[in-house]
Structure formats: structure tokens, C-alpha cells
Motif scaffolding. Structure first.
Motif, mmCIF file in Angstrom:
data_model
loop_
_atom_site.group_PDB
_atom_site.id
_atom_site.type_symbol
_atom_site.label_atom_id
_atom_site.label_comp_id
_atom_site.label_asym_id
_atom_site.label_seq_id
_atom_site.Cartn_x
_atom_site.Cartn_y
_atom_site.Cartn_z
ATOM 1 N N LEU A 153 0.898 -1.041 0.091
ATOM 2 C CA LEU A 153 0.082 -0.032 0.019
ATOM 3 C C LEU A 153 1.095 1.179 0.102
ATOM 4 O O LEU A 153 1.645 1.338 0.969
ATOM 5 N N PHE A 154 0.929 2.096 -1.158
ATOM 6 C CA PHE A 154 1.566 3.192 -1.328
ATOM 7 C C PHE A 154 0.916 4.433 -1.049
ATOM 8 O O PHE A 154 0.031 4.766 -1.766
ATOM 9 N N LEU A 155 1.262 5.272 -0.017
ATOM 10 C CA LEU A 155 0.713 6.556 0.059
ATOM 11 C C LEU A 155 1.634 7.682 -0.163
ATOM 12 O O LEU A 155 2.633 8.046 0.330
ATOM 13 N N ASP A 156 1.449 8.037 -1.658
ATOM 14 C CA ASP A 156 2.520 9.158 -2.210
ATOM 15 C C ASP A 156 1.917 10.671 -1.329
ATOM 16 O O ASP A 156 0.596 10.768 -1.065
ATOM 17 N N GLU A 157 2.738 11.512 -1.176
ATOM 18 C CA GLU A 157 2.376 12.855 -0.428
ATOM 19 C C GLU A 157 1.627 12.438 0.817
ATOM 20 O O GLU A 157 0.518 12.950 0.844
ATOM 21 N N ALA A 158 2.090 11.620 1.702
ATOM 22 C CA ALA A 158 1.399 11.105 2.661
ATOM 23 C C ALA A 158 0.974 12.145 3.596
ATOM 24 O O ALA A 158 -0.181 11.895 4.103
ATOM 25 N N ALA A 159 1.681 13.317 3.796
ATOM 26 C CA ALA A 159 1.104 14.238 4.929
ATOM 27 C C ALA A 159 0.090 14.938 4.235
ATOM 28 O O ALA A 159 -0.405 15.891 4.953
ATOM 29 N N GLU A 160 -0.088 14.909 3.037
ATOM 30 C CA GLU A 160 -1.461 15.450 2.428
ATOM 31 C C GLU A 160 -2.750 14.681 2.928
ATOM 32 O O GLU A 160 -3.885 15.222 2.586
ATOM 33 N N PHE A 161 -2.585 13.400 3.287
ATOM 34 C CA PHE A 161 -3.962 12.661 3.528
ATOM 35 C C PHE A 161 -4.616 13.284 4.688
ATOM 36 O O PHE A 161 -3.734 13.873 5.658
ATOM 37 N N THR A 162 -5.766 13.252 4.850
ATOM 38 C CA THR A 162 -6.557 13.828 6.098
ATOM 39 C C THR A 162 -6.061 12.658 7.452
ATOM 40 O O THR A 162 -5.786 11.735 7.188
ATOM 41 N N GLY A 163 -6.272 13.499 8.290
ATOM 42 C CA GLY A 163 -6.059 12.860 9.798
ATOM 43 C C GLY A 163 -6.922 11.656 9.966
ATOM 44 O O GLY A 163 -6.518 10.385 10.464
ATOM 45 N N ARG A 164 -8.121 11.897 9.527
ATOM 46 C CA ARG A 164 -9.276 10.728 9.273
ATOM 47 C C ARG A 164 -8.569 9.387 8.682
ATOM 48 O O ARG A 164 -8.670 8.361 9.090
ATOM 49 N N ALA A 165 -8.043 9.814 7.403
ATOM 50 C CA ALA A 165 -7.650 8.529 6.653
ATOM 51 C C ALA A 165 -6.580 8.114 7.187
ATOM 52 O O ALA A 165 -6.275 6.648 7.333
ATOM 53 N N LEU A 166 -5.429 8.713 7.841
ATOM 54 C CA LEU A 166 -4.303 8.307 8.393
ATOM 55 C C LEU A 166 -4.714 7.338 9.545
ATOM 56 O O LEU A 166 -4.026 6.154 9.719
ATOM 57 N N ASP A 167 -5.650 7.791 10.213
ATOM 58 C CA ASP A 167 -6.015 7.221 11.506
ATOM 59 C C ASP A 167 -6.796 5.850 11.047
ATOM 60 O O ASP A 167 -6.590 4.757 12.019
ATOM 61 N N ALA A 168 -7.374 5.886 10.077
ATOM 62 C CA ALA A 168 -8.192 4.570 9.799
ATOM 63 C C ALA A 168 -7.172 3.382 9.479
ATOM 64 O O ALA A 168 -7.510 2.501 9.096
ATOM 65 N N LEU A 169 -5.865 3.646 9.114
ATOM 66 C CA LEU A 169 -4.900 2.704 8.719
ATOM 67 C C LEU A 169 -4.424 1.861 9.969
ATOM 68 O O LEU A 169 -3.921 0.883 9.985
ATOM 69 N N ARG A 170 -4.792 2.548 11.310
ATOM 70 C CA ARG A 170 -4.119 2.102 12.357
ATOM 71 C C ARG A 170 -4.658 0.520 12.658
ATOM 72 O O ARG A 170 -3.804 -0.162 12.986
ATOM 73 N N GLN A 171 -5.948 0.220 12.416
ATOM 74 C CA GLN A 171 -6.861 -1.038 13.002
ATOM 75 C C GLN A 171 -6.045 -1.953 11.937
ATOM 76 O O GLN A 171 -5.603 -3.228 12.334
ATOM 77 N N PRO A 172 -5.880 -1.963 10.722
ATOM 78 C CA PRO A 172 -5.170 -2.891 9.995
ATOM 79 C C PRO A 172 -3.826 -2.843 10.182
ATOM 80 O O PRO A 172 -3.357 -4.240 10.079
ATOM 81 N N LEU A 173 -2.924 -1.912 10.427
ATOM 82 C CA LEU A 173 -1.697 -1.913 10.750
ATOM 83 C C LEU A 173 -1.420 -2.811 11.694
ATOM 84 O O LEU A 173 -0.678 -3.775 12.012
ATOM 85 N N GLU A 174 -2.387 -2.905 12.947
ATOM 86 C CA GLU A 174 -2.230 -3.628 14.220
ATOM 87 C C GLU A 174 -2.873 -5.001 14.146
ATOM 88 O O GLU A 174 -2.079 -6.096 14.505
ATOM 89 N N THR A 175 -3.795 -5.063 13.367
ATOM 90 C CA THR A 175 -4.536 -6.409 13.089
ATOM 91 C C THR A 175 -4.271 -7.181 12.031
ATOM 92 O O THR A 175 -4.648 -8.404 12.069
ATOM 93 N N GLY A 176 -4.119 -6.499 10.837
ATOM 94 C CA GLY A 176 -3.931 -7.357 9.658
ATOM 95 C C GLY A 176 -5.360 -7.468 9.063
ATOM 96 O O GLY A 176 -5.456 -8.283 7.882
#
Ligand SMILES: [Zn+2]
Length: 506
Positions: free
Chosen positions: A301-324
């Protein structure tokens, strides 16, 4: 006869489940009642099925009709039951003998004119039928290619309800799946195309070998995207189980190319920074659509210009990163999809993103810190490899590309390193060094000699390195040793690991 039953298949997440579709026709006011937890789409099935039956030249039974879907406790979603409902209605009305459907599972969406349309998730549905002991399925012609991927099942296809009726009544032939496409998937971009950028190449090689997430920081033109796009080319091909799971997810999303074959290459997804949270994690009405986190399952999963993603979008990645996995909660119930991906973040060092050497960046140190600060915290904490890339100089850009190592050579080292790590951690159930909890590497028997970690401990004491950062560096050191074919990391490996970790955050 006023009762009939046929087999169909439903979906729960990416797993199919056999469903019995039964119909009872009794005298009384003409009406159709659907039971067995139908959702909105299933209620709409009533109207589609009626129109399809009439427009296929069949008689609509003018009786009180009850259609029931079993098991009752399973949530039924989508339009895939249309075809089975039409068949069971005609059977129940005595218009169609159903003996031909003994031990056969049927699914497909009906158009009002009686055409049979493809549905999402045909591959896992047929796989579930096979697992349930079904040896023959009838599917929409548009799904026949992917259905034929499942071993041990005879796939027959239909394009219209009329064809299915003619098959039962007159023995007219059903359709066969198309010839499967070429065996090999097209090659993705190759590392041989990347000139220079030794640090970036090393970063993604180590990331691939250890299953580490990566953050690439650098100005435009540093080759961040080129490197990220080539990570799949150095990852091992998917084994049978992973290939089936990945292909099934793409089937549920409705993005499989026609022809039908298992996806053997690790997928690559690059959602734009304006992508909605739903596009990122999945969702939508009816059968929930897998998002980028699931379409990159077992891949990148490639996030280009990652700092431009909204906080909500980046937060939403936490669950899959933790649990797969990703759990999509909706009003009508929850759906879970696999979502174990390797994350690659790329970001400019500052909001103006002026090409270096072209114009001087005028961003203040505070603005720069704030910009990258958007990524910090829980997300950056999970990323082992964090490097800052320099812009490529003219000399590097103009150098002949022939000197660059191709992906196949790097992939071979990655494969061997992964095998070494998998063997070492097999008892603990970790597959890659990226899976290993930091504490495990600080304890015997995996603790490194004090002399090799002296510099790290000094930085830890001075506060220029966090405890978490310390653990991440140890994980990288093991991967570097694995790539070099050594059993344990030494001081040099720890030193290189430090270089691969300290590019962005202390
Ligand atoms: Zn700037």
C-alpha cells in the motif's frame, strides 16, 4: 407440487457460504414474501425476478409465494440470489423440473429482460461450494473465467434465464467458461530502471526482506515513487493460499480482469491523497466493497504525499496495521476483510515542495516540523525503515542505466533472507523480522553483545533515541544480517540499521 428448493451461495466478508433457497406456493392472494434476513437489495430481487421470468416468456405463478433463504442467521447481501430464486419459483409452480439441479449451486443477478449479470465475489462463492462438496455450479457467463479458477468444480455458465430454462426442458447446452488467459501476469516496473539512489534501493530491499514498513522522505525528483512502485517486483510470489485469498478479495471488489487466473504477484495499491476514508478502508451499501487496504493485502500500500492525507484517513490505517484485518461497521451489520499490507509512505520534507536546486525553499523550520508532524505518532511509530533521500544529481540521472541491478537479482536475495527469518522464528509463529516484538530482541537468546549496541544505548541514555526506535533498529539489523547470509547481526549491521531508521524522526 408447491414446494421447491435449490442451492445457492452467499458471502460473509470474503468467505462464501452455501445457502438453501426454498419456495412455497400456496393458494391465496397473489403476493411474494421473502424471509431469511434479506437486505434492501434482496427485496429488490422480487421485482427483478418477476420481470425476468415474464420477459423470458415464462408464466408468473399467480399464487401466494413465500421464498426463504437458509441459514436464517446469515446476513444475505446483494443480487446474487436472483437466479436461484427464479429457478425455485418456476420449480415450485410446477413449470420446471428441478432434478437437474440436485447437488448444483446456482447464482447470478437477473436483469429485467432476463439476462444473467455477473456478481462480485464469484471466486470465493465457487470456492465455498467446492468446500461444501458441490461438484457443479451454474454461474453468469461474466463470472465463468474466475469461477473456473477453483479446482474440483465443473463450471457451466448462462447468459440468460431463457438459456437455463431451455437447458432443463429441452437439454439445450449451457455455456462453457472462456479459455483461461496467459499463464504469466505482465511484468511490473523493474529496479533496473532506477539510476543511482543507493540509499533508496537499499531501503526497499531491506524492507522487502524483513517485511518492514517504509517511509521515504525527500524532495520531488528523488525517485520516491519509482522506488515504491518497484517494491512488489522484489517480493516473493504469493503461495497457493495467499494467491487464492488475494484473488478472492479482488473478486469481491469486482476488479478482476476477465479470463480468470490466480493473482501470483503481490498487489500494489496507490490511493490518491484525496481518496475518501471509504475508498481507503472499504464500505458502501449492499455487499461492502473492499478498500485499498484490502486490495493491497499480501502486497504493497503506497501513500504518496502522505502528509496531504486527512487525519481521518491516516487514523483509519491503524486498525489494519495492528491486526492485519479491517472491520467495517454499518447499520445492517459488520463485514470483515483481510488487510495485511506492507506500507510505503512518501512525503516531501516541507509543504512548498520546491524542487531542490531550482528555487530555495522558504519554509520555516517550524512549518517543516509541523508538516512532517502530521505523520508522526502512532503511524510513524510502526514504520521501521525511515530514510531521507537526496535529489538525484545530474551526474546520476545522465549515467547509463545499465549499471543498476535488476529486480530479479534483488528478489533472489530477499527470498533467501525471508526463508532464514521464517526458519528462525517458526517456533514463535512470526513470519518476518517485521513481525517480531521489540522486547524479544532485547532478551536472550536474541540479545546482541553489548559492544555491538553500545552506540545505540548511549543515544538511548541521552534521549536522542526512543526505546521504540531502539527496538526498530534491532529488527532492521537482523534483516541486514539475513540478507548477507549471516546467522546473527554484528556491529556493522547495527550501524547500517541506524542509518535506515534515523531519516525522519528521532
Ligand atoms: Zn519548503
Amino acid at each position: 407440487m408447491s414446494y421447491a428448493k435449490v442451492l445457492s451461495v452467499g458471502l460473509a466478508g470474503v468467505t462464501g457460504q452455501l445457502v438453501e433457497v426454498e419456495a412455497d406456493l400456496s393458494p391465496g392472494l397473489p403476493a411474494v414474501v421473502l424471509s431469511g434476513l434479506p437486505d434492501t437489495a434482496l427485496n429488490e430481487a422480487r421485482d427483478r425476478v418477476r420481470a425476468a421470468i415474464v420477459n423470458s416468456g415464462q408464466r408468473w405463478p399467480s399464487r401466494r409465494i413465500t421464498v426463504n433463504l437458509l441459514p436464517a442467521g446469515m446476513r444475505k447481501t446483494g443480487s446474487a440470489f436472483d437466479l436461484a430464486i427464479a429457478v425455485v419459483l418456476l420449480g415450485g409452480a410446477g413449470e420446471l423440473p428441478l432434478a437437474a439441479f440436485d447437488g448444483v449451486a446456482i447464482f447470478g443477478e437477473l436483469g429485467l429482460d432476463g439476462t444473467v449479470r455477473p456478481v462480485r465475489g464469484a471466486l470465493p462463492m465457487v470456492a465455498a461450494a467446492a468446500k461444501g462438496g458441490i461438484s457443479r455450479v451454474v454461474v453468469p457467463i461474466g463470472n465463468a473465467g474466475e469461477a473456473a479458477v477453483v479446482p474440483g468444480v465443473e463450471v457451466k455458465a448462462v447468459d440468460t434465464l431463457h438459456r437455463l430454462v431451455a437447458f432443463v426442458r429441452d437439454g439445450a447446452p449451457l455455456l462453457d467458461p472462456p479459455e483461461s488467459g496467459p499463464e504469466t501476469e505482465p511484468d511490473g516496473p523493474d529496479l533496473a530502471d532506477v539510476a543511482g539512489q543507493a540509499l533508496g534501493r537499499r531501503a526497499i530491499e531491506v524492507a522487502a526482506a524483513g517485511g518492514h514498513h517504509v517511509a521515504l522522505l525527500g524532495p520531488p525528483g528523488a525517485g520516491k515513487t519509482m522506488l515504491a512502485e518497484r517494491l512488489p517486483s522484489i517480493l516473493p510470489e504469493l503461495d497457493d493460499e495467499a494467491a487464492l485469498e488475494v484473488t478472492a478479495l479482488h473478486s469481491v471488489a469486482g476488479v478482476l480482469p476477465p479470463g480468470g487466473q490466480l493473482r501470483r504477484r503481490p498487489p500494489f495499491q496507490a490511493p490518491h491523497h484525496t481518496a475518501t476514508v471509504q475508498a481507503l478502508v472499504g464500505g458502501g451499501s449492499g455487499l461492502a466493497r473492499p478498500g485499498a487496504v484490502s486490495l493491497s493485502h499480501q502486497g504493497v500500500l503506497f501513500l504518496d504525499e502522505a502528509a496531504e492525507f486527512t487525519g481521518r484517513a491516516l487514523d483509519a490505517l491503524r486498525q489494519p496495521l495492528e491486526t492485519g484485518r479491517i472491520l467495517l461497521r454499518r447499520a445492517d451489520g459488520a463485514t470483515e476483510y483481510p488487510a495485511r499490507f506492507q506500507l510505503v509512505l512518501a512525503a516531501n520534507p516541507c509543504p512548498c515542495a520546491k524542487p531542490a536546486g531550482d528555487q530555495f525553499c522558504e519554509c520555516s523550520p517550524l512549518a517543516r516540523r509541523r508538516y512532517i508532524g502530521r505523520l508522526s505518532g502512532p503511524l510513524l511509530d510502526r514504520i521501521d525503515v525511515q530514510v531521507t533521500l537526496d535529489p538525484l544529481g545530474a551526474a546520476e540521472l545522465l549515467a547509463p542505466h545499465s549499471g543498476s541491478e535488476p529486480s530479479a537479482v534483488v528478489a533472489d536475495r530477499v527470498l533467501k533472507a525471508r526463508a532464514a527469518a521464517a526458519a528462525r522464528w517458526s517456533e514463535q509463529g512470526w513470519r518476518t523480522n517485521g513481525d517480531v516484538p521489540g522486547a524479544a530482541l532485547r532478551r536472550p537468546p536474541w540479545r546482541l553483545p553489548a559492544a555491538d549496541t553500545k552506540a545505540l544505548r548511549t543515544r538511548l541514555d541521552h534521549g536522542s533515541l526512543s526505546a521504540r526506535g531502539f527496538d526498530r533498529i534491532l529488527r532492521l539489523a537482523w534483516t541486514i544480517a539475513d540478507l548477507d547470509g549471516r546467522h546473527r547481526p554484528d556491529g556493522d549491521d547495527v550501524f547500517e540499521a541506524t542509518q535506515l531508521r534515523t531519516g525522519i524522526a528521532p
